[in-house]
Scaffold this active site. Structure first.
Site, mmCIF file in Angstrom:
data_model
loop_
_atom_site.group_PDB
_atom_site.id
_atom_site.type_symbol
_atom_site.label_atom_id
_atom_site.label_comp_id
_atom_site.label_asym_id
_atom_site.label_seq_id
_atom_site.Cartn_x
_atom_site.Cartn_y
_atom_site.Cartn_z
ATOM 1 N N GLY A 59 0.847 -1.229 0.118
ATOM 2 C CA GLY A 59 0.131 -0.025 0.007
ATOM 3 C C GLY A 59 1.079 1.205 0.074
ATOM 4 N N HIS A 60 0.148 2.343 0.052
ATOM 5 C CA HIS A 60 0.963 3.538 0.283
ATOM 6 C C HIS A 60 1.011 4.281 1.457
ATOM 7 C CE1 HIS A 60 -0.294 4.205 -4.347
ATOM 8 N NE2 HIS A 60 0.174 3.349 -3.941
#
Length: 404
Positions: free
Chosen positions: A245-246
């Protein structure tokens, strides 16, 4: 004497029978509404059965439970709309599958929505499978005009004193979970899963809400594990594992006029594994005015994270803005303490604040992040900020700034 004893015995017997009747009365036990009693069949579309069960459960004057038992069911778009007359729980043990083809869904509605209910609980080990693979190619905002016009998996709007526990959101078409206008809402033990290529599939997006708790959750997706929009007060994120994810992101903010402040975000005892960012704040340049204050990051582990600590006030994806004009979102009262682990780039700490409204009240303490590569040691880069320091910093953060 014998008459008095008989009278006493009769009185006690009457009390016992009365209490037994109360214990066995429907008011004493939550009413159970099993969707299979409303026509739900394995592999069939259970949308109508869920809505019919909810209609009766919501009208009940005592606590009620809707049950979706073990099995695999198809489900089209469903909206559960309150208010309800008493606390309501939805237990999902099944795997629920959305239509795989986005064209079968109304892009203006979410897949599963719950609105305007107090004391709502969503529980169980069930899986909400958005079957989003076909949709992800439409989510690339650099190439697709339909970007952002797909249904989220789960949407919770205007819930009060409610709990989401144990369920899994899988392969959503857009965001996995969207939270709007909620108060005192807790997520505990929730799992979110999608591959890195699932563009724009934020794990949990929270905005216009207060007193939100996200605890003991595991989130891996193709965008932010948790994203935070405007008008947010008191968000506590504890023991969350993020990756892929970010990262956990405040923003992006400042693009829309009239955005309201973000006040009180606490991220503690979390772990980031192979993410593109760790803890991040992002605001647009050439932005409208805004406020972000009381952000606290503490006791966090970074494992092979590209940019572990980021304040980015020149956030400009796809060059959709004017970088020559400063962000007008004011960031203040930020503490970053006991962050340790590894970075897969040299940029371990980026504090890139606005030249128009520099960051204020930033405190950095006990940072120990090493770089995995061979190019040299981990680095920090700072603009328009003068942090105070507590403890040690590796890498040195904002050289020449004031030390406490």
């Amino acid at each position: 004497m014998e008459l008095n004893m008989k009278a006493s015995f009769a009185f006690v017997l009457m009390l016992f029978l009365a209490r037994l009747g109360d214990a066995q009365s429907p008011a004493a036990q939550p009413a159970v509404f099993d969707v299979t009693k409303y026509g739900a069949t394995p592999n069939g579309d259970i949308s109508k059965a869920v809505l019919d069960a909810f209609k009766e459960a919501c009208a009940a004057t005592s606590p009620s439970t809707i049950v979706i038992p073990t099995g695999t069911f198809q489900m089209n778009q469903v909206k559960l709309q309150g208010p309800c007359k008493a606390p309501l729980e939805l237990q999902v043990q099944a795997t629920l599958k959305a239509p795989a083809d986005p064209k079968q869904l109304n892009a203006d509605s979410e897949w599963f929505t719950v609105n305007y209910i107090d004391y709502f609980t969503l529980s169980g080990t069930g899986i909400f499978d958005g079957q989003g693979k076909t949709a992800w190619s439409q989510n690339d905002c650099s190439t697709s005009k339909s970007c952002g016009h797909l249904p989220n998996n789960l949407s919770f709007n205007f819930l009060n004193n409610s709990t989401i526990q144990g369920i899994t959101s899988q392969d959503s078409k857009l965001f996995h979970i969207n939270v709007n206008g909620c108060k005192n809402l807790t997520f505990i033990g929730v799992k979110i899963t999608a591959p890195p290529e699932s563009i724009n599939t934020d794990g949990i997006h929270v905005a216009r809400s207060s007193n939100i708790n996200i605890t003991d959750c595991v989130i891996g997706t193709g965008d932010d594990c948790i994203s935070i929009g405007d008008e947010l007060e008191q968000l506590h994120i504890t023991r969350v594992t993020c990756g892929p994810g970010h990262g956990i992101s405040v923003g992006s903010l400042g693009k829309t006029p009239g955005e309201k402040p973000v006040v009180g975000v606490y991220v503690k005892n979390c772990t980031f594994i192979n993410t593109d960012n760790g803890v991040r704040v992002k605001t647009w340049p050439a932005s409208h005015q805004g406020v972000v204050t009381d952000l606290h990051y503490e006791d966090i582990i970074m494992q092979n994270v590209s940019n572990p600590i980021v304040i980015d006030q020149v956030y400009c994806p796809y060059n959709q803005c004017n970088k020559d004009l400063p962000s007008l979102v004011k960031i203040s009262k930020v503490s970053i303490k006991n962050i340790r682990g590894t970075s897969r780039t040299q940029d371990a700490v980026l504090l890139l604040c606005s030249k128009g409204v520099p960051c204020e009240g930033v405190e950095v303490g006990d940072i120990d992040i090493s770089y995995n590569g061979k190019e040299g040691p981990a680095k920090s880069n700072c603009e328009n900020v003068k942090p105070t320091f507590v403890g040690k910093q590796n890498p040195p953060v904002c050289a020449g700034a004031q030390s406490a």
